[in-house]
Design a protein around this motif. Structure first.
Motif, PDB file in Angstrom:
ATOM      1  N   ILE A 118       0.905  -1.299   0.009  1.00  0.00           N
ATOM      2  CA  ILE A 118       0.057  -0.083  -0.014  1.00  0.00           C
ATOM      3  C   ILE A 118       0.908   1.082   0.235  1.00  0.00           C
ATOM      4  O   ILE A 118       1.368   1.420   1.061  1.00  0.00           O
TER       5      ILE A 118
ATOM      6  N   THR B 206      -6.860   4.532  -0.082  1.00  0.00           N
ATOM      7  CA  THR B 206      -6.741   3.288  -0.720  1.00  0.00           C
ATOM      8  C   THR B 206      -7.933   2.400  -0.398  1.00  0.00           C
ATOM      9  O   THR B 206      -7.815   2.263   0.737  1.00  0.00           O
TER      10      THR B 206
ATOM     11  N   PRO C 255       1.629  -2.025   4.415  1.00  0.00           N
ATOM     12  CA  PRO C 255       1.367  -0.594   4.246  1.00  0.00           C
ATOM     13  C   PRO C 255       2.400   0.237   4.427  1.00  0.00           C
ATOM     14  O   PRO C 255       3.288  -0.071   5.546  1.00  0.00           O
TER      15      PRO C 255
ATOM     16  N   TYR D 242      -5.394   3.299   4.288  1.00  0.00           N
ATOM     17  CA  TYR D 242      -6.141   2.074   3.651  1.00  0.00           C
ATOM     18  C   TYR D 242      -7.303   1.636   4.439  1.00  0.00           C
ATOM     19  O   TYR D 242      -7.417   1.639   5.662  1.00  0.00           O
TER      20      TYR D 242
ATOM     21  N   TRP E 259      -4.749   2.399   8.899  1.00  0.00           N
ATOM     22  CA  TRP E 259      -5.194   1.143   8.443  1.00  0.00           C
ATOM     23  C   TRP E 259      -6.414   0.631   9.083  1.00  0.00           C
ATOM     24  O   TRP E 259      -6.406   0.338  10.185  1.00  0.00           O
TER      25      TRP E 259
END
Length: 330
Positions: free
Chosen positions: A91, A101, A124, A130, A166
Motif C-alpha cells: 500500500i 486506498t 502498508p 488504507y 489502516w
C-alpha cells in the motif's frame, strides 16, 4: 466525433470470479473478469488440486493512493476455490489523509461449497491510508478459511507501523435457504490502526504494538474447517497458564513425560519453545460457530512459519483445497 462503439460498462478496479462444480465433480472456473488496477490469474485446474486456484494481484505489485478494488466472488454449490497472492500487497503512501486506498471483497459461498483465502500479508508503507471491507455470506453447509494479516511496513527503510491509517473489517453472515428469512450476522471483526487520531496520553501506534512486526486474524467456519478449528481450540487450551502449578514429584513428571512423548506432544513442545523464542502470542475462541484465531509475531517470517506449521500439522486444509492453497504460508 461521436464514437461508433458502445459505452463500456466496466468499472476500474472491479473484478468477478465464479466457480462451479462440473459434471465430473471437479471444481472449475465458470468466469473471471477484472479491470485495472486489479489483476486476476487462474491456472488450469485438475481433479488432483482439490480446488480452483486464483491469484489476486495488482499491476506494479501494489496499490497506489486512491486506488479502488471491488472483487465479487461466487462459489456455487459443491465447488471449491483457493485465493492466494504472489507476495505482499503493498500500500503506497498517500500525499493527503483524505486520499484513501480501498479494497472491498464480497463473497457468496453456496451449499456444500468452500473458499480458502490465505494470502500474503498486506504491507502498508509510511503515510499510507488504507481501508478494507471483506464480507462473506455462507449457507448452512458452506465453508470458509480466511486469513487477514498486516505487517509493520518496510523494515529495511526503518518503517515500524509508520502508516497513517489502516482499517480492516471482516464480516461473516449466515444465509438461510429460506429466502423469506433475513441473513444473520455471525462475526464482525474490525482492526483499526491509526497513528494520528489517538486518545490524549495514550501510547503511540508503534508502542501499542508491543514489538509485533505482524498481526493477523484467522476465521474458520463450516464443515470443511471443523477439524482445523477444533485443532486450534485444543492447542490453545493446552497452552501453559499464568499461575499454573504442577504438584507432581519430579520422578512422576519424568515418567508421565516419557509416556506422553508422542509425535504430537513432541511437536507441541518444540512449537511452544519457538513461540517463546520468537515472541508469538495467540488466542482462539468459538464465536457463534466461527473459530477466531488472533496472533502476533516479532517478525513476519516467524508469523508465517507459525500459522503455516499449524495448518500443515493438522492437514485438513491441504486435504480439501490442495497444497497450492498454502503456498503463501509455507
Amino acid at each position: 466525433m461521436k464514437s461508433p462503439f458502445p459505452k463500456s460498462s466496466s468499472v476500474a478496479g472491479e473484478g468477478r470470479i465464479i466457480v462451479k462444480l462440473s459434471p465430473n465433480h471437479v471444481s472449475s472456473l465458470e468466469s473471471i473478469t477484472y479491470q485495472y488496477p486489479l489483476k486476476l490469474i487462474s491456472p488450469a485446474s485438475s481433479a488432483e488440486q482439490g480446488s480452483v486456484l486464483a491469484f489476486l494481484l495488482s499491476y506494479g505489485g501494489g496499490l497506489v493512493a486512491g486506488d479502488r478494488i471491488h472483487l465479487f466472488v461466487d462459489v456455487q454449490p459443491g465447488a471449491r476455490l483457493s485465493i492466494v497472492t504472489q507476495g505482499h500487497t503493498k500500500i503506497f503512501r498517500s500525499i493527503k489523509p483524505d486520499i484513501v486506498t480501498r479494497q472491498d471483497l464480497n463473497v457468496e459461498i453456496k451449499d456444500g461449497a468452500a473458499l480458502c483465502l490465505l494470502p500474503d500479508p498486506v504491507q502498508p508503507f509510511e503515510s499510507s491510508v488504507y481501508e478494507q471491507i471483506q464480507i462473506f455470506r455462507l449457507t448452512a453447509n458452506a465453508s470458509l478459511c480466511l486469513l487477514d494479516w498486516v505487517t509493520q511496513g518496510r523494515t529495511a527503510l526503518g518503517e515500524n507501523w509508520s502508516l497513517a491509517r489502516w482499517i480492516g473489517r471482516n464480516e461473516v453472515w449466515f444465509t438461510p435457504q429460506n429466502k423469506n428469512t433475513q441473513d444473520r450476522l455471525l462475526v464482525r471483526d474490525t482492526v483499526i490502526l491509526d497513528s494520528a487520531n489517538r486518545p490524549a496520553g495514550s501510547p503511540s501506534l508503534q508502542e501499542s504494538m508491543y514489538g509485533h512486526a505482524v498481526v493477523g486474524t484467522l476465521i474458520l467456519r463450516g464443515p470443511m474447517t471443523k477439524s482445523i478449528g477444533e485443532f486450534f481450540l485444543s492447542e490453545f487450551a493446552a497452552l501453559p497458564r499464568i499461575g499454573g502449578r504442577d504438584f507432581r514429584s519430579a520422578e512422576a513428571r519424568q515418567k508421565d513425560e516419557a509416556i506422553l512423548q508422542t509425535s504430537l506432544e513432541s511437536w507441541r513442545i518444540k512449537r511452544l519453545q519457538e513461540e517463546k523464542d520468537r515472541h508469538i502470542l495467540w488466542s482462539a475462541a468459538n464465536v457463534r460457530g466461527c473459530i477466531i484465531v488472533k496472533f502476533g509475531a516479532a517478525t513476519v517470517e516467524a508469523g508465517r512459519n507459525w500459522i503455516g506449521s499449524m495448518l500443515l500439522r493438522e492437514g485438513s486444509i491441504e486435504k480439501h483445497f490442495g497444497e497450492q492453497a498454502l503456498m503463501c504460508v509455507r
